[in-house]
Design a protein around this motif. Structure first.
Motif, mmCIF file in Angstrom:
data_model
loop_
_atom_site.group_PDB
_atom_site.id
_atom_site.type_symbol
_atom_site.label_atom_id
_atom_site.label_comp_id
_atom_site.label_asym_id
_atom_site.label_seq_id
_atom_site.Cartn_x
_atom_site.Cartn_y
_atom_site.Cartn_z
ATOM 1 N N PHE A 187 -4.463 -8.559 6.149
ATOM 2 C CA PHE A 187 -3.244 -7.640 5.362
ATOM 3 C C PHE A 187 -1.920 -8.299 5.594
ATOM 4 O O PHE A 187 -0.809 -7.543 5.402
ATOM 5 C CB PHE A 187 -3.334 -6.185 6.163
ATOM 6 N N ARG A 242 1.633 -7.607 3.306
ATOM 7 C CA ARG A 242 1.582 -6.153 3.143
ATOM 8 C C ARG A 242 2.735 -5.031 3.656
ATOM 9 O O ARG A 242 2.463 -4.026 3.846
ATOM 10 C CB ARG A 242 0.123 -5.740 3.371
ATOM 11 N N SER A 245 -6.546 1.748 6.876
ATOM 12 C CA SER A 245 -6.696 1.965 5.353
ATOM 13 C C SER A 245 -8.302 2.211 5.356
ATOM 14 O O SER A 245 -8.992 1.209 5.741
ATOM 15 C CB SER A 245 -6.187 0.869 4.615
ATOM 16 N N ASP A 246 -8.870 3.143 4.844
ATOM 17 C CA ASP A 246 -10.130 3.615 4.886
ATOM 18 C C ASP A 246 -10.429 3.466 6.196
ATOM 19 O O ASP A 246 -9.848 4.206 7.114
ATOM 20 C CB ASP A 246 -10.973 2.626 3.780
ATOM 21 N N ILE A 261 0.820 -1.371 0.070
ATOM 22 C CA ILE A 261 -0.105 0.023 -0.037
ATOM 23 C C ILE A 261 1.040 1.302 0.101
ATOM 24 O O ILE A 261 1.764 1.403 0.648
ATOM 25 C CB ILE A 261 -1.008 -0.021 1.324
ATOM 26 N N MET A 279 -5.544 -2.266 9.995
ATOM 27 C CA MET A 279 -4.646 -3.046 9.117
ATOM 28 C C MET A 279 -3.549 -3.862 10.094
ATOM 29 O O MET A 279 -3.437 -5.000 10.067
ATOM 30 C CB MET A 279 -3.690 -2.457 8.313
ATOM 31 N N GLU A 339 0.057 7.076 0.694
ATOM 32 C CA GLU A 339 -1.156 7.957 0.819
ATOM 33 C C GLU A 339 -2.522 7.154 1.171
ATOM 34 O O GLU A 339 -3.549 7.905 1.495
ATOM 35 C CB GLU A 339 -1.225 8.581 -0.691
ATOM 36 N N THR A 340 -2.530 5.837 1.048
ATOM 37 C CA THR A 340 -3.552 5.028 1.478
ATOM 38 C C THR A 340 -3.854 4.580 2.541
ATOM 39 O O THR A 340 -4.721 3.862 3.106
ATOM 40 C CB THR A 340 -3.820 4.029 0.208
ATOM 41 N N TYR A 341 -2.918 4.870 3.697
ATOM 42 C CA TYR A 341 -3.020 4.369 5.130
ATOM 43 C C TYR A 341 -2.484 5.401 5.912
ATOM 44 O O TYR A 341 -1.705 6.362 5.422
ATOM 45 C CB TYR A 341 -2.298 3.048 5.202
ATOM 46 N N ARG A 342 -2.901 5.531 7.237
ATOM 47 C CA ARG A 342 -2.511 6.302 8.162
ATOM 48 C C ARG A 342 -2.278 5.583 9.587
ATOM 49 O O ARG A 342 -2.754 4.783 9.702
ATOM 50 C CB ARG A 342 -3.418 7.422 8.306
ATOM 51 N N LYS A 364 5.815 -0.571 7.779
ATOM 52 C CA LYS A 364 5.193 0.777 8.026
ATOM 53 C C LYS A 364 5.492 1.401 9.298
ATOM 54 O O LYS A 364 5.606 2.415 9.638
ATOM 55 C CB LYS A 364 3.763 0.630 7.706
ATOM 56 N N THR A 419 -10.518 0.433 7.936
ATOM 57 C CA THR A 419 -10.336 -0.708 8.423
ATOM 58 C C THR A 419 -8.904 -0.782 9.119
ATOM 59 O O THR A 419 -7.841 -0.237 8.479
ATOM 60 C CB THR A 419 -10.176 -1.691 7.302
#
Length: 176
Positions: free
Chosen positions: A101, A104, A63-64, A4, A68, A7-10, A109, A66
């Motif tokens: 996940f 991934r 992510s969104d 991922i 992870m 930009e698509t996770y925090r 991360k 969800t």
């Protein structure tokens, strides 16, 4: 699966609203470890997790909407690190990946985030412990630049979460 992009996770603090998912993640991890005959947790300390959330030490990768992965940090770990605990490290604990996940690169991360976080706080090390009886996980962490320092048997004290009491662990350190 593709990794991922940032930009698509925090990464953010977990909240008490996340407890049901956090407990499920631990139960899934324990089940997976037992099913595959891996050395791992036999239980987890719900009160300790709640305290980590209250103290803003429990984090989640989202992510969104969800979760992870989850992990916790602390700034002192004298019961495990003893004389090495000099206020110059951040300690990483209890990283658990959502089974959906796996693969991934969740640990990558976490390490990227905790490295920046620790440097911002003027710290010199990221430290963690893991099971000595699982050489594969030790090698996995070493592949990210962690150095094995020693094996240590933790004390049996309520100051540690249940899963960390009277446990022989490998101490690993990542120099910033």
């Amino acid at each position: 699966m593709n990794a991922i992009s940032p930009e698509t996770y925090r990464i953010e603090n977990a909240s008490t609203a996340d407890l049901e998912v956090i407990y499920w993640l631990f139960e899934e991890a324990i089940s997976y470890q037992k099913k595959n005959n891996y050395v791992g947790w036999n239980s987890y300390d719900k009160d300790y997790i709640k305290r980590d959330i209250e103290n803003k030490l429990q984090f989640k990768i989202v992510s969104d909407d969800t979760i992870m992965c989850i992990f916790s940090i602390c700034f002192t770990d004298e019961l495990i690190w003893r004389e090495k605990d000099k206020g110059d490290a951040i300690y990483l604990h209890r990283a658990v990946v959502n089974p959906a996940f796996k693969g991934r690169k969740m640990f990558e991360k976490i390490l990227n985030w905790i490295t920046i976080f620790a440097k911002e706080k003027g710290l010199r090390y990221v430290r963690m412990d893991t099971w000595t009886a699982n050489p594969h996980i030790i090698e996995y962490y070493k592949s990210y630049g962690f150095v094995f320092l020693e094996n240590y048997t933790t004390p049996n004290t309520p100051d540690l979460p249940e899963q960390h009491r009277n446990l022989t662990v490998a101490l690993l350190e990542f120099k910033l």
